[in-house]
Design a protein around this motif. Structure first.
Motif, mmCIF file in Angstrom:
data_model
loop_
_atom_site.group_PDB
_atom_site.id
_atom_site.type_symbol
_atom_site.label_atom_id
_atom_site.label_comp_id
_atom_site.label_asym_id
_atom_site.label_seq_id
_atom_site.Cartn_x
_atom_site.Cartn_y
_atom_site.Cartn_z
ATOM 1 N N VAL A 79 0.822 -1.207 0.000
ATOM 2 C CA VAL A 79 0.000 0.000 0.000
ATOM 3 C C VAL A 79 0.856 1.256 0.000
ATOM 4 N N ASN A 80 1.941 1.261 0.779
ATOM 5 C CA ASN A 80 2.807 2.433 0.864
ATOM 6 C C ASN A 80 4.048 2.238 0.002
ATOM 7 N N GLU A 81 4.445 3.277 -0.698
ATOM 8 C CA GLU A 81 5.589 3.192 -1.592
ATOM 9 C C GLU A 81 6.885 2.895 -0.845
ATOM 10 N N SER A 82 6.924 3.158 0.461
ATOM 11 C CA SER A 82 8.144 2.950 1.240
ATOM 12 C C SER A 82 8.491 1.485 1.396
ATOM 13 N N VAL A 140 -9.910 -9.980 -0.994
ATOM 14 C CA VAL A 140 -8.848 -9.101 -0.526
ATOM 15 C C VAL A 140 -8.971 -8.956 0.984
ATOM 16 N N CYS A 141 -7.849 -9.119 1.682
ATOM 17 C CA CYS A 141 -7.822 -9.002 3.141
ATOM 18 C C CYS A 141 -6.751 -8.007 3.568
ATOM 19 N N ASP A 142 -6.900 -7.486 4.775
ATOM 20 C CA ASP A 142 -5.822 -6.680 5.327
ATOM 21 C C ASP A 142 -4.819 -7.600 6.025
ATOM 22 N N ILE A 143 -3.770 -7.016 6.566
ATOM 23 C CA ILE A 143 -2.663 -7.789 7.098
ATOM 24 C C ILE A 143 -3.044 -8.587 8.338
ATOM 25 N N LYS A 144 -4.202 -8.291 8.926
ATOM 26 C CA LYS A 144 -4.704 -9.059 10.057
ATOM 27 C C LYS A 144 -5.654 -10.169 9.619
ATOM 28 N N GLY A 145 -5.880 -10.274 8.302
ATOM 29 C CA GLY A 145 -6.761 -11.306 7.782
ATOM 30 C C GLY A 145 -8.213 -10.914 7.717
ATOM 31 N N GLN A 146 -8.514 -9.630 7.968
ATOM 32 C CA GLN A 146 -9.904 -9.162 7.915
ATOM 33 C C GLN A 146 -10.316 -8.923 6.457
ATOM 34 N N LEU A 147 -11.491 -9.382 6.096
ATOM 35 C CA LEU A 147 -11.981 -9.220 4.736
ATOM 36 C C LEU A 147 -12.167 -7.749 4.389
ATOM 37 N N ILE A 148 -11.591 -7.339 3.278
ATOM 38 C CA ILE A 148 -11.726 -5.970 2.777
ATOM 39 C C ILE A 148 -12.654 -5.928 1.579
ATOM 40 N N ALA A 183 -3.126 -17.812 8.627
ATOM 41 C CA ALA A 183 -1.723 -18.214 8.497
ATOM 42 C C ALA A 183 -0.997 -17.309 7.510
ATOM 43 N N HIS A 184 -1.616 -17.048 6.356
ATOM 44 C CA HIS A 184 -1.013 -16.161 5.366
ATOM 45 C C HIS A 184 -0.806 -14.768 5.961
ATOM 46 N N ALA A 185 -1.818 -14.270 6.650
ATOM 47 C CA ALA A 185 -1.744 -12.929 7.228
ATOM 48 C C ALA A 185 -0.586 -12.814 8.217
ATOM 49 N N TYR A 186 -0.422 -13.832 9.054
ATOM 50 C CA TYR A 186 0.655 -13.797 10.060
ATOM 51 C C TYR A 186 2.015 -13.762 9.374
ATOM 52 N N VAL A 187 2.163 -14.539 8.299
ATOM 53 C CA VAL A 187 3.429 -14.526 7.567
ATOM 54 C C VAL A 187 3.702 -13.143 6.996
ATOM 55 N N TYR A 188 2.718 -12.530 6.356
ATOM 56 C CA TYR A 188 2.921 -11.201 5.778
ATOM 57 C C TYR A 188 3.249 -10.158 6.846
ATOM 58 N N GLU A 189 2.600 -10.265 7.987
ATOM 59 C CA GLU A 189 2.829 -9.275 9.047
ATOM 60 C C GLU A 189 4.224 -9.400 9.642
ATOM 61 N N HIS A 190 4.735 -10.615 9.736
ATOM 62 C CA HIS A 190 5.991 -10.833 10.453
ATOM 63 C C HIS A 190 7.186 -11.116 9.549
ATOM 64 N N MET A 191 6.953 -11.248 8.244
ATOM 65 C CA MET A 191 8.056 -11.440 7.303
ATOM 66 C C MET A 191 7.877 -10.449 6.149
ATOM 67 N N PRO A 192 8.286 -9.206 6.338
ATOM 68 C CA PRO A 192 8.025 -8.158 5.336
ATOM 69 C C PRO A 192 8.660 -8.431 3.986
ATOM 70 N N SER A 247 4.549 -3.233 4.756
ATOM 71 C CA SER A 247 4.277 -2.803 6.120
ATOM 72 C C SER A 247 2.963 -3.411 6.583
ATOM 73 N N THR A 248 2.583 -3.077 7.800
ATOM 74 C CA THR A 248 1.326 -3.584 8.352
ATOM 75 C C THR A 248 0.111 -2.872 7.764
ATOM 76 N N ASP A 249 0.333 -1.943 6.847
ATOM 77 C CA ASP A 249 -0.774 -1.301 6.130
ATOM 78 C C ASP A 249 -1.152 -2.071 4.865
ATOM 79 N N ASP A 250 -0.375 -3.085 4.540
ATOM 80 C CA ASP A 250 -0.561 -3.778 3.274
ATOM 81 C C ASP A 250 -1.837 -4.620 3.240
ATOM 82 N N LEU A 251 -2.207 -5.016 2.030
ATOM 83 C CA LEU A 251 -3.322 -5.922 1.778
ATOM 84 C C LEU A 251 -2.767 -7.196 1.162
ATOM 85 N N PHE A 252 -3.589 -8.220 1.061
ATOM 86 C CA PHE A 252 -3.215 -9.372 0.242
ATOM 87 C C PHE A 252 -4.446 -9.975 -0.404
ATOM 88 N N VAL A 253 -4.209 -10.586 -1.555
ATOM 89 C CA VAL A 253 -5.261 -11.246 -2.338
ATOM 90 C C VAL A 253 -5.115 -12.743 -2.130
#
Length: 237
Positions: free
Chosen positions: A50-53, A80-88, A100-109, A56-62
């Protein structure tokens, strides 16, 4: 399940999500093509930064929706979900492995894609709770050593994700055999994670066959390191 929608994000992010939905849909077709899944089992996900930097924990995943057969998957069907696995965004519930996917994304940038299958040979090693030893140059190339085993964990919360992160954070392998469950793979991209899923099944099968003939010969660690460095940093460049 509450659906927050993508309207809260910029058009640029919405375009990124649309592109990721297409890629994830296309990559799901690779799983049955390589014989890695049956019926509705297995899933592919991809991070949307989500952020060009950077990640991060602001990201989404499909990710794939729950309980949908592969021939029915389309880009529009992906959720589409946020990094906590909540449906967007999406018309269906996310995969049962979403936490499980969400936890990996949050803790392995550094991870941009996650794949889970129940491919037969890799899952057979997981059923034994046994790592795949590094007895082939392909294993050294792709995994940098043995394919490790992660702890037994129950589906539904982030327990599997915790096991993946704990196991792979100190490993060069992009694959982990979750005990009594099956393989999960990671990659800088979703395509890389799918490749790792294909390769872990191939080496699981080959080493199984080798054991039927006798005891496979391990590769010395110095050679493993050299092979992995060449494959990861020189091969194809």
């Amino acid at each position: 399940m509450e659906n927050l929608g993508l309207a809260q994000y910029s058009q640029e992010i919405q375009d990124k999500v649309a592109q990721a939905r297409q890629r994830v849909s296309d990559l799901h077709a690779e799983l049955p093509r390589w014989g890695l899944v049956v019926w509705t089992a297995g899933n592919v996900s991809e991070r949307v930064v989500v952020n060009e930097s950077g990640p991060s924990t602001d990201d989404l995943f499909v990710i794939k929706p729950s309980g949908v057969r592969y021939e029915e998957l389309t880009p529009e069907a992906m959720v589409v979900c946020d990094i906590k696995g909540q449906l967007i965004d999406g018309d269906r519930s996310p995969s049962s492995d979403t936490a499980a996917h969400a936890y990996v994304y949050e803790h392995m940038p550094e991870v941009g894609g996650v794949v889970h299958t129940h491919s037969s040979y890799a899952t057979a090693w997981a059923a034994r709770g046994e790592e795949i030893p590094c007895v082939l140059t392909m294993i050294a190339d792709e995994f940098g050593g043995p394919v490790p085993v992660g702890p037994f964990a129950i589906i539904g919360d982030d327990s599997i994700g915790r096991g993946i992160v704990e196991t792979l954070s100190n490993s060069s392998s992009p694959a982990v055999l979750m005990k009594n469950h099956g393989p999960f793979t990671i990659g800088k991209t979703a395509e890389a994670a799918v490749k790792a899923a294909v390769m872990v099944e191939e080496v699981a099968k080959t080493v199984h066959l080798a054991r039927e003939l006798g005891e496979p010969v391990p590769i010395p660690q110095e050679a493993i390191d050299s092979l992995n460095d060449r494959y990861q940093n020189v091969y194809g460049q």
